[in-house]
Design a protein around this motif. Structure first.
Motif, PDB file in Angstrom:
ATOM      1  N   PHE A 294       0.814  -1.218   0.000  1.00 22.05           N
ATOM      2  CA  PHE A 294       0.000   0.000   0.000  1.00 22.05           C
ATOM      3  C   PHE A 294       0.848   1.269   0.000  1.00 22.05           C
ATOM      4  O   PHE A 294       0.467   2.264  -0.599  1.00 22.05           O
ATOM      5  CB  PHE A 294      -0.927   0.020   1.219  1.00 22.05           C
ATOM      6  N   SER A 295       1.968   1.220   0.685  1.00 22.54           N
ATOM      7  CA  SER A 295       2.734   2.459   0.805  1.00 22.54           C
ATOM      8  C   SER A 295       3.177   2.952  -0.559  1.00 22.54           C
ATOM      9  O   SER A 295       3.143   4.150  -0.835  1.00 22.54           O
ATOM     10  CB  SER A 295       3.930   2.255   1.723  1.00 22.54           C
ATOM     11  N   SER A 296       3.581   2.002  -1.432  1.00 18.59           N
ATOM     12  CA  SER A 296       4.007   2.458  -2.753  1.00 18.59           C
ATOM     13  C   SER A 296       2.799   2.762  -3.638  1.00 18.59           C
ATOM     14  O   SER A 296       2.837   3.672  -4.463  1.00 18.59           O
ATOM     15  CB  SER A 296       4.908   1.415  -3.411  1.00 18.59           C
ATOM     16  N   LEU A 297       1.730   1.987  -3.432  1.00 18.06           N
ATOM     17  CA  LEU A 297       0.536   2.224  -4.262  1.00 18.06           C
ATOM     18  C   LEU A 297      -0.095   3.580  -3.938  1.00 18.06           C
ATOM     19  O   LEU A 297      -0.573   4.276  -4.829  1.00 18.06           O
ATOM     20  CB  LEU A 297      -0.488   1.120  -4.021  1.00 18.06           C
ATOM     21  N   PHE A 298      -0.086   3.909  -2.664  1.00 14.85           N
ATOM     22  CA  PHE A 298      -0.714   5.171  -2.277  1.00 14.85           C
ATOM     23  C   PHE A 298       0.045   6.357  -2.856  1.00 14.85           C
ATOM     24  O   PHE A 298      -0.547   7.364  -3.229  1.00 14.85           O
ATOM     25  CB  PHE A 298      -0.780   5.278  -0.759  1.00 14.85           C
TER      26      PHE A 298
END
Lengths: 533, 700
Positions: A294-298
């Motif tokens: 999620f951290s990179s997707l966000f």
């Protein structure tokens, strides 16, 4: 000054050291920290129960159950086994519960303590308030390898600590001084499943489970934390089984709560979670995996936004969704995302641009190029290993003997129902078995065959090299070297020796993609030689 | 000596005698003097190692040899000088190539260190406590740099990682270099921790415990990142590596460890080796080292094309052989030190002009080009001419390289083509140039010709690119006024053109004219790039004389490629077998006559054993073997011992001596068997068949 001190402290000094311990530290290491009884507690402000419950969404019942099992202050308890899948909050919950209760505990992770000796010594070090430092050349307080020694030392140390605790509980209100409450000491063993891999697991595991009975000290509580269920441990040797406490996987709602915590722009993140959480939940529910993804997707999600603080409306959400959608699918399949430095990437981009700008014949070749260097003979060797692994050995003659090729292919009959079934069974069996093994001789034979074939079809330099002076004799000495470097690169796996022949067998671990790429770089018609079932 | 040597280079008779006499002490495995007679020239290859320290043994006392010795010493001096220069150049080049990536890695290390610190800097008690500091799910991740070496042979990059470690240490990081040997299943995770502690704490501690590292880190001022470099993850034991990673990830806030792992193959390698729970702990970044091809090009440029040593083949063996066989190679010393007054220097080295001329006239290149005057002046002139031509050649090659650099024209290919004398002599190059202009010709014919490719590239360049290229050419050709002038001319033309076109752009032109002007500009630039292409074509034609076409090139050009190839390939097993079977030729002892085929007790044990083994199949019964060995060793009188009847003979022999020497014979037997095993000709008895040794090598 610490380094100056260390050579003077000899081995013998460390062994008889417990008496002079305080003297050395106080004189020579003014900055060194002397642990006290306070270190058995969590050493932070105790949590209130509400805070504890709210900081672990979806773990309410487990926390309450754990509190119930631990019981009120100074009450003896049965051993507890906390278990559940990875990343379900077992360790965090246990630690925070102790913070809430402010009771003394000893924690040891079986990952860090990878052998019984280190496990024992780490527990004793904590109980005896011992820190490893250069003053005594980082030694442990006691040398302890056997469980029996451990029990003796442990009992001694525990009694010491307990009297200390009892004395202090009488004196001052413990809350004020930061001292832990109660006269119970809890031993926490984390990652218990690792012990099963140890050499002495068959004795250590029962020993640990049995520790309660062996010690016969009601003031000691045991808590085990494990990834695997209790069934994997108990051997029916007649000790009291610990009380199991199961931590189930988080549900989607729990995950939402977890991820919503500590977000700066909660509305934006909520809309992001709306999009990604459901597909990802089908793949995994482990918080750490999801957090990484999620951290990179966000970051990608909020890329088009200039103002990160804005609360998104419907239309914007739709736009963002269409922006992120292609990334979700790829991220779903990728657990291991390798990022490269922005600076470096820019450079490579420039280079690719440069190549694109001009008209070159070579561009087409870029797609199926292997992106590391391999010598030509290593490539041929890899291909022959791949063939040897994929094709049944019986087929070699017909594939590589030029007379046998054509007629074996032509003879195709219509298969009956039964033979079709048999074929399917065999196919599945082969799939389960994976690539086959082969002896060195077969590998070399195929290597010889395909290199001689390459001479015929190719007029390239490499094939000339192969024929230089008296066949490939000159090459052969190099081939064994190449084989060993292929083994080093994990392309070919050296298996155990075959019980019948007594010689080492090999197998390849390369994917078909890579093999095809290699073949293409040599212009070798690999697919012609692959036996398709 | 291979017969080919006599054709190519001119060893005088003295020289030949010299080599024949003095070669022997230098061989690791000795070589028989008459070996060439019974073996094909293809098989004679063997790595020759010359012991340079004892380079001049004096076997014969005649004066010529002494002279030769003196010359030899000088040559060896020159060799050492030249080789050390080559070696240091290569090292420098390799270091420079990596600096970019290294500084990249270093900034990344510091960035990730800052990220870790931002998660919290624990106090001493916290940092050494046993339970983890949990802030959020990301806090357990380990920053990992995956360094792609782009080369399957990890061995080539061992030095690189060492250098990287040094570089980071210099920047203030705590660095430990681990190799795959630390990650073996046998030692487990304790092994790698131990070596980690040994490198950080400079002392070995018995229970290697990571909490020690934590306390150590707190005792140091904890402002520097801890970097752990693992050379080659492909060879590591996956389970141990994953244990190590899990352990480090538990401590990552307490000890800010940053991993750097060398990946020899692809990024899939960590995925294949590590289980998912370990992969989850990694936060990987990717770095790429230069590919072997790039490195090769850089080395070729620095060593072979640029004036480094004046030597043409940068391989140590070639270098040694060259200096060994070529009497005039002393001159290279002067070449390398770049002095002009060559002749006087040579005379100082004890070579009179007459001797030089004697040698020089044996050069085929000088017989072709006829030189009349035999004075030292003309010699000096010839040498300076040689130097000049070489400089020209260099400049043109570099120009071509610069042209093709972006388009994957490799310098190595270019170099090979540029030194090829055949294409030059036959004028093949020119015809190819013409073919180039004719687009109908098939590409396969042109494909091999890198020079043509580079020239073609010049035609396709835009004006701006052309300007850049011309400037580079100008810089490269500074030393050569002829070419430099032409390049400058073209450059000025280009500048004028540029000014014109920019002026045209500025002036407001009617719309219908713009297209025509554009067309004009294009045409102009086209003609300019054509001119440039013509220039480089003519540079190639006129100035790029391959080295082998220049007189005197034999001084610094090593051409005996066959010999080099043989030396490089090596054929150790065959060589050992031959030496074992025909040892007389090597040892030349009087006791064993080479004429008879019989086995004599005076022969070397291993040799006897190997000859006996020839009579067996792939399995050798140890008892039989021992018996026949014993019988041969014990009976000095018997000529050829029949293998079937060793027992009666033995009984006939002296009983006491037998019982006494039984042990020693057994010992000799065992040693011989072990030697055969070490040389790879034999496999020791296995557990299943304890009585049989297995032959590995059959035939030659």
């Amino acid at each position: 000054m610490a380094t100056e001190e260390s050579p003077q402290v000899t081995r013998r000094a460390t062994r008889s050291y417990s008496a002079s311990n305080t003297a050395i530290e106080s004189t020579n290491l003014p900055e060194s920290y002397k642990p006290t009884i306070n270190d058995l507690g969590f050493r932070q402000q105790p949590l209130r129960l509400e805070d504890l419950l709210s900081s672990f969404p979806g773990r309410r019942s487990q926390i309450l159950e754990l509190l119930r099992l631990l019981g009120p202050l100074n009450s003896p308890m049965f051993p507890i086994l906390v278990y559940g899948g990875p990343s379900t909050g077992k360790t965090s919950v246990t630690l925070q519960v102790f913070r809430h209760l402010n009771r003394p505990f000893i924690y040891s992770s079986c990952i860090t303590c990878y052998s019984p000796r280190i496990l024992f010594e780490s527990i004793l070090n904590q109980l005896l308030f011992h820190r490893k430092d250069s003053g005594h050349s980082y030694s442990s307080v006691k040398r302890c390898e056997r469980p029996s020694d451990f029990v003796n030392y442990l009992r001694e140390a525990l009694e010491n600590v307990l009297t200390n605790l009892k004395g202090n509980s009488g004196k001052v209100s413990s809350k004020m001084s930061g001292r832990p409450d109660g006269t119970m000491v809890y031993l926490v063993f984390d990652n218990l499943e690792r012990i099963r891999d140890w050499d002495k697991s068959s004795t250590i595991l029962p020993f640990l489970f049995n520790l309660n009975d062996i010690l016969k000290m009601p003031e000691v509580g045991l808590i085990f934390i494990s990834n695997t269920s209790p069934d994997t441990y108990y051997l029916n040797i007649g000790y009291v089984e610990p009380i199991p406490l199961y931590f189930p996987d988080y549900t989607e709602d729990d995950l939402r709560h977890i991820f919503m915590a500590n977000q700066t722009n909660s509305r934006l993140y909520a809309s992001f979670l709306d999009v990604v959480l459901r597909p990802f939940c089908r793949v995994t529910r482990q918080v750490d995996e999801l957090a990484a993804a999620f951290s990179s997707l966000f970051k990608k999600y909020s890329e088009p936004l200039s103002d990160k603080e804005v609360a998104p409306n419907e239309e914007m959400k739709r736009r963002l969704f269409s922006h992120i959608r292609p990334h979700i699918a790829s991220a779903l399949n990728e657990t291991f995302q390798v990022r490269s430095q922005p600076l470096l990437k820019a450079e490579t981009n420039e280079e690719t641009k440069k190549t694109n700008s001009s008209r070159m014949l070579g561009i087409r070749e870029d797609f199926d190029k292997i992106d590391f260097h391999m010598s030509t003979s290593a490539k041929y060797l890899l291909i022959s290993a791949f063939l040897a692994s994929r094709n049944p050995a019986t087929l070699d003659a017909s594939l590589f003997d030029s007379t046998g090729v054509s007629d074996s292919r032509k003879r195709k009959r219509k298969a009956s129902e039964k033979s079709m079934d048999q074929k399917e069974m065999a196919e599945q069996e082969l799939l389960m078995k994976g690539p086959g093994t082969f002896p060195l001789e077969r590998l070399l034979a195929i290597f010889q065959c395909i290199t001689s074939l390459a001479e015929d079809s190719l007029d390239e330099e490499e094939s000339h090299e192969l024929t230089v002076e008296g066949g490939s004799r000159g090459l052969m000495s190099d081939v064994l070297l190449q084989l060993s470097s292929l083994c080093n690169a994990n392309f070919i796996i050296k298996g155990g020796s075959c019980p019948l022949e007594g010689s080492t067998r090999y197998r390849t671990a390369v994917s078909e993609d890579l093999a095809l790429k290699v073949a293409r770089s040599l212009k070798f018609p690999l697919s012609k030689y692959l036996y398709r079932r | 000596m291979a017969p080919s040597l006599n054709d190519d280079s001119p060893p005088s008779t003295i020289d030949e005698a010299f080599t024949e006499n003095n070669l022997q002490p230098f061989f690791v495995l000795q070589k028989g003097p008459s070996r060439k007679s019974d073996r094909k020239s293809s098989g004679t290859g063997r790595t020759r190692r010359f012991d340079l320290s004892s380079a001049s043994p004096k076997n014969s006392a005649n004066i010529e040899d002494e002279k030769e010795d003196e010359n030899m010493n000088l040559r060896m001096e020159a060799f050492e000088f030249v080789w050390s220069k080559i070696e240091s150049t290569i090292k420098d080049v390799l270091r420079v190539i990596n600096t970019n990536v290294f500084s990249e890695i270093q900034t990344w290390v510091h960035q990730s260190f800052d990220t870790i610190r931002s998660l919290g800097t624990p106090e001493f008690p916290e940092a050494t406590q046993s339970f983890p500091i949990i802030t959020d799910a990301n806090s357990k991740r380990l920053f990992t740099g995956l360094v792609l070496t782009k080369n399957m042979e990890f061995v080539d990059d061992l030095l690189t990682f060492e250098e990287l470690g040094k570089h980071l240490k210099y920047q203030g990081c705590h660095v430990a270099n681990l190799s795959s040997l630390d990650f073996t299943a046998k030692n487990g995770v304790g092994g790698c921790l131990r070596s980690l502690l040994r490198q950080f704490l400079m002392s070995s501690l018995d229970p290697a415990d990571i909490s020690i590292l934590a306390s150590w880190y707190r005792e140091e001022n904890c402002n520097n990142p801890v970097v752990v470099i693992i050379d080659d993850i492909e060879r590591c034991c996956g389970s141990v590596l994953s244990d190590f990673i899990l352990m480090l990830s538990e401590w990552v806030i307490k000890i800010p460890v940053i991993l750097i792992m060398g990946v020899a193959t692809t990024l899939d390698a960590p995925r294949n080796i590590l289980p998912s729970n370990a992969l989850r702990c990694l936060c990987p970044f990717e770095f790429t080292l230069g590919t072997p091809a790039e490195r090769m090009d850089a080395v070729v440029e620095a060593v072979l094309v640029k004036p480094c040593s004046g030597f043409i083949i940068g391989h140590k063996i070639a270098c040694t052989q060259h200096f060994y066989t070529e009497p005039l190679s002393v001159i290279l010393l002067e070449f390398a030190s770049e002095e002009d007054n060559l002749v006087f220097e040579i005379e100082r080295h004890g070579l009179s002009p007459e001797v030089i001329w004697k040698h020089v006239f044996e050069f085929p290149s000088c017989q072709r080009v006829k030189l009349n005057k035999l004075t030292s002046e003309s010699l000096a002139h010839a040498f300076s001419e040689l130097k000049r031509l070489q400089n020209q050649w260099r400049a043109v090659v570099l120009c071509l390289y610069v042209t093709g650099k972006g388009e994957k024209v490799r310098l190595l290919d270019l170099f090979c083509e540029a030194i090829d004398p055949e294409s030059y002599n036959q004028g093949e190059f020119d015809t190819n140039m013409k073919a180039e202009k004719d687009p109908v010709l098939s590409s396969s014919q042109i494909k091999g010709h890198v020079i043509c490719k580079a020239v073609r590239l010049v035609r396709d360049l835009s004006t701006a690119q052309l300007g850049k290229l011309l400037k580079m050419w100008e810089n490269l050709t500074v030393g050569i006024p002829e070419i430099n002038g032409k390049v400058k001319e073209l450059l000025s033309l280009l500048n004028v053109e540029d000014g014109k076109s920019s002026k045209k752009d500025l002036t407001v032109t009617p719309r219908r004219h713009t297209s025509r002007i554009q067309l004009n500009i294009e045409k102009d630039s086209k003609s300019l790039s054509d001119k440039a292409a013509n220039l480089i074509e003519c540079m190639v034609r006129d100035y790029m004389h391959p080295t082998e076409c220049i007189p005197f090139h034999e001084i610094f050009c090593f051409k005996d490629v066959d010999k080099l190839q043989l030396a490089l390939i090596g054929d150790p097993r065959r060589g050992i077998q031959v030496d074992l079977l025909e040892f007389q030729k090597l040892l030349c002892c009087r006791c064993c006559t080479s004429s008879s085929n019989a086995l004599l007790p005076s022969m070397h044990d291993t040799s006897i054993m190997y000859k006996l083994a020839q009579e067996h199949g792939d399995l050798i019964n140890l008892h039989d073997w021992y018996q026949s060995f014993k019988s041969i060793v014990l009976c000095p009188n018997s000529k050829r011992k029949p293998r079937q009847s060793p027992l009666p003979k033995k009984r006939k022999g002296i009983k006491e001596a037998e019982s006494q020497s039984e042990a020693s014979i057994q010992a000799r037997f065992c040693r011989a068997v072990t030697e055969l095993q070490i040389t790879g000709l034999l496999r020791m008895p296995s557990k299943r068949r304890p009585d049989f040794a297995q032959r590995v090598a059959f035939g030659l």
